[in-house]
Motif scaffolding. Structure first.
Motif, PDB file in Angstrom:
ATOM      1  N   GLU A  22      50.439 -52.623  -6.214  1.00 19.90           N
ATOM      2  CA  GLU A  22      48.972 -52.534  -6.239  1.00 19.90           C
ATOM      3  C   GLU A  22      48.309 -53.890  -6.039  1.00 19.90           C
ATOM      4  OE1 GLU A  22      45.442 -50.414  -8.903  1.00 19.90           O
ATOM      5  OE2 GLU A  22      47.457 -50.610  -9.741  1.00 19.90           O
ATOM      6  N   ASN A  25      49.112 -55.568  -2.517  1.00 22.39           N
ATOM      7  CA  ASN A  25      48.561 -54.882  -1.347  1.00 22.39           C
ATOM      8  C   ASN A  25      47.080 -54.537  -1.471  1.00 22.39           C
ATOM      9  OD1 ASN A  25      51.089 -54.721   0.141  1.00 22.39           O
ATOM     10  ND2 ASN A  25      51.749 -53.277  -1.442  1.00 22.39           N
ATOM     11  N   GLU A  26      46.426 -55.036  -2.528  1.00 25.26           N
ATOM     12  CA  GLU A  26      44.994 -54.748  -2.704  1.00 25.26           C
ATOM     13  C   GLU A  26      44.202 -55.257  -1.502  1.00 25.26           C
ATOM     14  OE1 GLU A  26      41.467 -53.390  -4.551  1.00 25.26           O
ATOM     15  OE2 GLU A  26      43.568 -53.003  -5.081  1.00 25.26           O
ATOM     16  N   GLU A  27      43.447 -54.367  -0.877  1.00 28.28           N
ATOM     17  CA  GLU A  27      42.685 -54.743   0.314  1.00 28.28           C
ATOM     18  C   GLU A  27      41.666 -55.831  -0.015  1.00 28.28           C
ATOM     19  OE1 GLU A  27      40.017 -52.644   3.870  1.00 28.28           O
ATOM     20  OE2 GLU A  27      40.951 -51.413   2.302  1.00 28.28           O
ATOM     21  N   GLY A  28      41.651 -56.887   0.782  1.00 27.95           N
ATOM     22  CA  GLY A  28      40.720 -57.986   0.589  1.00 27.95           C
ATOM     23  C   GLY A  28      41.180 -59.018  -0.421  1.00 27.95           C
ATOM     24  N   GLN A  29      42.320 -58.810  -1.067  1.00 31.80           N
ATOM     25  CA  GLN A  29      42.803 -59.740  -2.093  1.00 31.80           C
ATOM     26  C   GLN A  29      44.197 -60.280  -1.763  1.00 31.80           C
ATOM     27  OE1 GLN A  29      40.836 -60.871  -4.472  1.00 31.80           O
ATOM     28  NE2 GLN A  29      39.244 -59.556  -3.614  1.00 31.80           N
ATOM     29  N   GLN A  30      44.630 -60.116  -0.541  1.00 34.03           N
ATOM     30  CA  GLN A  30      45.982 -60.511  -0.163  1.00 34.03           C
ATOM     31  C   GLN A  30      46.053 -61.985   0.226  1.00 34.03           C
ATOM     32  OE1 GLN A  30      46.457 -57.487   2.900  1.00 34.03           O
ATOM     33  NE2 GLN A  30      47.754 -56.263   1.554  1.00 34.03           N
ATOM     34  N   ARG A 202      41.122 -64.513  -4.586  1.00 33.43           N
ATOM     35  CA  ARG A 202      42.387 -63.894  -4.174  1.00 33.43           C
ATOM     36  C   ARG A 202      43.560 -64.520  -4.924  1.00 33.43           C
ATOM     37  NH1 ARG A 202      40.384 -64.513   1.104  1.00 33.43           N
ATOM     38  NH2 ARG A 202      42.087 -65.895   1.743  1.00 33.43           N
TER      39      ARG A 202
END
Length: 229
Positions: A22, A25-30, A202
């Motif tokens: 989770e 792979n969190e969108e916008g936090q990679q 991030r």
């Protein structure tokens, strides 16, 4: 870790899903793999997570973090954590690297001499925080040590660039807690070098499983304060 699947299966199911799926792979936090593992390594030093560090280092090396980069993270940690807290991590890294066939010592990365470390340290401070830092070393012996030792001995080394060094410093401070004034200052230093607000959030996000929510939320507050200033 495998024995926890036998003793604590429900915990392991949720922790591994969160930390290794989770969050990653969190969108916008990679983050790219090397930056992510560099941040986690620095964070584990900051929170004194030696057992998790022993598990993380092989993952980091397998993901592309070089032995030199690993050692540079550890060396720089001494300035922000003290040798009393860093020595076990240096020992662990040496054991892991040796077990993987890495010959020690690694190639030297120093670029300063005992004669020019103060001068070059002052310049590194100015490069990060602005020209007003060129006079800061005169404020007292600890300020002088900050210039010649912290910045002159470590920030000037090769192996990591200034942006990476400021990022790991942010991680050391966020992870140990209680350093919010310095954390805000180094958030600004990061931003001055191009590690912007979104990047720092991030970094915090990827390190949250290793330091928990309170210190992560404090770090985000310091990032927001630095961005406002």
């Amino acid at each position: 870790m495998s024995s926890y699947y036998e003793t604590d299966p429900e915990f392991m199911e949720r922790f591994e899903h969160f930390a290794f799926d989770e969050v990653v792979n969190e969108e916008g936090q990679q983050l790219d793999d090397i930056t992510r593992h560099m941040a986690i390594t620095a964070t584990l030093l900051g929170c004194q997570g030696i057992d998790e560090f022993r598990l993380e280092v092989p993952r980091a090396l397998d993901a592309g973090l070089s032995p030199v980069m690993l050692k540079e993270v550890i060396y720089q940690a001494v300035d922000y954590l003290g040798i009393g807290r860093v020595r076990p991590f240096l020992d662990a890294a040496n054991e892991i690297l040796t077990s993987r066939g890495v010959k020690l010592p690694l190639e030297g990365q120093a670029t300063t001499t005992m004669e020019d470390r103060l001068e070059k340290g002052i310049q590194a401070q100015a490069d990060i925080f602005g020209d007003h830092m060129k006079e800061a070393w005169k404020a007292g012996h600890i300020n002088r040590w900050l210039a010649d030792n912290c910045f002159g001995d470590y920030y000037t080394r090769t192996g990591l660039n200034l942006k990476q060094r400021e990022m790991i410093t942010f991680c050391f401070l966020a992870a140990q807690g209680g350093c919010e004034p310095q954390l805000t200052s180094h958030a600004k230093g990061n931003m001055n070098l191009g590690n912007d607000k979104d990047f720092l959030i991030r970094v915090v996000s990827q390190c949250l499983p290793y330091i928990g929510y309170p210190r992560s939320l404090n770090a985000v507050a310091c990032i927001n304060k630095a961005a406002e200033q």
